[in-house]
Scaffold this motif. Structure first.
Motif, mmCIF file in Angstrom:
data_model
loop_
_atom_site.group_PDB
_atom_site.id
_atom_site.type_symbol
_atom_site.label_atom_id
_atom_site.label_comp_id
_atom_site.label_asym_id
_atom_site.label_seq_id
_atom_site.Cartn_x
_atom_site.Cartn_y
_atom_site.Cartn_z
ATOM 1 N N GLY A 137 -22.821 58.015 -27.483
ATOM 2 C CA GLY A 137 -23.833 57.443 -28.276
ATOM 3 C C GLY A 137 -23.647 56.671 -29.374
ATOM 4 O O GLY A 137 -22.617 56.865 -29.618
ATOM 5 N N CYS A 138 -24.336 55.674 -29.793
ATOM 6 C CA CYS A 138 -24.192 54.850 -30.836
ATOM 7 C C CYS A 138 -25.447 54.810 -31.771
ATOM 8 O O CYS A 138 -26.497 54.813 -31.042
ATOM 9 N N GLU A 150 -23.414 44.760 -24.139
ATOM 10 C CA GLU A 150 -22.197 45.208 -24.229
ATOM 11 C C GLU A 150 -21.812 46.628 -24.402
ATOM 12 O O GLU A 150 -20.889 47.106 -23.677
ATOM 13 N N LEU A 151 -22.645 47.209 -25.318
ATOM 14 C CA LEU A 151 -22.590 48.710 -25.481
ATOM 15 C C LEU A 151 -22.961 49.352 -24.168
ATOM 16 O O LEU A 151 -22.035 50.073 -23.818
ATOM 17 N N ARG A 152 -23.855 49.004 -23.579
ATOM 18 C CA ARG A 152 -24.255 49.405 -22.265
ATOM 19 C C ARG A 152 -23.112 49.174 -21.167
ATOM 20 O O ARG A 152 -22.560 50.338 -20.574
ATOM 21 N N ARG A 158 -26.763 56.109 -24.430
ATOM 22 C CA ARG A 158 -27.806 56.368 -25.406
ATOM 23 C C ARG A 158 -27.741 55.775 -27.086
ATOM 24 O O ARG A 158 -26.290 55.579 -27.318
ATOM 25 N N TYR A 159 -28.855 55.161 -27.368
ATOM 26 C CA TYR A 159 -28.846 54.424 -28.478
ATOM 27 C C TYR A 159 -29.665 55.069 -29.402
ATOM 28 O O TYR A 159 -30.937 55.011 -29.110
ATOM 29 N N ASN A 160 -29.348 55.346 -30.531
ATOM 30 C CA ASN A 160 -30.143 55.917 -31.621
ATOM 31 C C ASN A 160 -30.777 54.792 -32.664
ATOM 32 O O ASN A 160 -29.982 54.035 -33.079
ATOM 33 N N HIS A 161 -32.015 54.717 -32.685
ATOM 34 C CA HIS A 161 -32.702 53.700 -33.626
ATOM 35 C C HIS A 161 -33.871 54.367 -33.967
ATOM 36 O O HIS A 161 -34.899 54.165 -33.212
ATOM 37 N N GLU A 191 -34.806 47.655 -22.780
ATOM 38 C CA GLU A 191 -34.437 46.535 -21.752
ATOM 39 C C GLU A 191 -33.260 46.699 -21.493
ATOM 40 O O GLU A 191 -33.118 46.336 -20.139
ATOM 41 N N THR A 192 -31.950 47.107 -21.937
ATOM 42 C CA THR A 192 -30.733 47.191 -21.397
ATOM 43 C C THR A 192 -30.645 48.242 -20.298
ATOM 44 O O THR A 192 -29.585 48.441 -19.355
ATOM 45 N N GLY A 193 -31.456 49.325 -20.385
ATOM 46 C CA GLY A 193 -31.374 50.491 -19.550
ATOM 47 C C GLY A 193 -30.738 51.551 -20.033
ATOM 48 O O GLY A 193 -30.716 52.588 -19.779
ATOM 49 N N MET A 194 -30.097 51.357 -21.624
ATOM 50 C CA MET A 194 -29.752 52.566 -22.165
ATOM 51 C C MET A 194 -30.919 53.531 -22.479
ATOM 52 O O MET A 194 -32.179 53.040 -22.639
#
Length: 324
Positions: A137-138, A150-152, A158-161, A191-194
């Motif tokens: 994750g990031c 690009e992360l995906r 998984r992205y934490n925000h 939107e990205t699916g992460m």
């Protein structure tokens, strides 16, 4: 009845339901905890997810979040350091994997990643994906659409925000960005699916009603993971003199969040040792089904050995895969 809505009809509870639960007297807390445990088992099954994070780049953040010791606006004890080398991040990830973590999150202190930093983060992501079995994750702050995709594509799952608090209270904790600024990146991640990981911090001077507003705003945002942090007042920050939430009040809040968010992975995170103290196990029985294992960004966590023993004592298995 709340229990009938959730356990029999599988209906959402209302804001008024949540407010009523928040007013339950202490002698009825056991009923609330019992219901939250039943809801957890029904919607998410048994077991606890373990995650680990690393502050890969610390301090000198241009934002003025009043709870954060990494803000360049405040004179705190945090020493800034540049982005760690990928090999050092890998070493921390390997240690987390040995402890039983299923996920490892690379965190930087910034409004958002510069092109140079972003490239180096991608290199670290690639290394972790190649050398460990961890999900990566990031948490890098605001993202552009190109960066998010690009992360995906590099395998970030998984992205934490965090949105941090409810909309009505947000201006009291930060002036350099808005609640809607936070939502923009959170929605982009979806939107990205992460998997979106988005929650916040309790105990930042918000009212009980605002805590309930926060729970329902998170429900509308619909993340997969919901971290619940508790303010650990940091010296030098505007919130350094705020009192922490009482342990039983924190347990009650976890239970209500579980009832508002029955199908989410709710993670007790920063500040749980300070706020819950001897009631950390009760927080898991009361509805949390994930924990951050090891240290946080700028504060030490509890010994992983103690956390794993707590899970053994509770007879809660460590979860590795999201099955429902």
């Amino acid at each position: 009845m709340v229990s009938e809505k959730l356990l029999e009809k599988e209906e959402d509870i209302t804001f008024e339901d949540a407010l009523a639960l928040a007013e339950l007297p202490a002698e009825r807390l056991s009923e609330l905890i019992s219901l939250a445990r039943k809801v957890t088992l029904k919607y998410k099954g048994d077991g606890v997810f373990l995650r680990s994070i690393i502050s890969a780049q610390t301090g000198n953040c241009p934002e003025d979040c009043s709870f954060c010791s990494q803000s360049a606006h405040f004179d705190t004890e945090v020493e800034a350091h540049p982005l760690m080398a990928a090999e050092r991040i890998l070493g921390a990830a390997r240690q987390a994997e040995k402890m039983g973590a299923m996920d490892f999150c690379i965190v930087i202190s910034a409004k958002g990643p510069t092109p140079r930093i972003f490239k180096k983060v991608l290199e670290a992501v690639d290394l972790l994906c190649a050398e460990t079995n961890l999900k990566v994750g990031c948490s890098l702050g605001d993202l552009t659409r190109e960066q998010a995709y690009e992360l995906r594509d590099h395998g970030v799952w998984r992205y934490n925000h965090n949105v941090e608090t409810c909309r009505s209270h947000f201006p009291s904790i930060c002036t350099t960005h808005s609640y809607d600024d936070r939502l923009k990146t959170a929605l982009l991640v979806k939107e990205t699916g992460m998997n979106l990981c988005s929650g916040g911090i309790l105990g930042m001077g918000e009212s009980i009603r605002q805590r309930m507003e926060f729970a329902f705003e998170i429900r509308d945002l619909d993340p997969t993971w919901v971290p619940i942090n508790f303010l650990d007042p940091r010296p030098g920050t505007p919130f350094e003199n705020l009192e922490t939430i009482e342990p039983l009040e924190a347990v009650k809040t976890i239970s209500i969040f579980r009832l508002v968010l029955p199908d989410k992975i709710i993670m007790t995170a920063g500040g749980r040792e300070v706020t819950l103290r001897d009631l950390q196990a009760m927080g898991l029985v009361a509805g949390a089904n994930a924990m951050i294992l090891g240290n946080y960004l700028t504060t030490p966590g509890r010994s992983p050995k103690d956390d794993l023993r707590m899970l053994d004592d509770l007879q809660m298995p460590v979860r590795k895969e999201i099955l429902n």
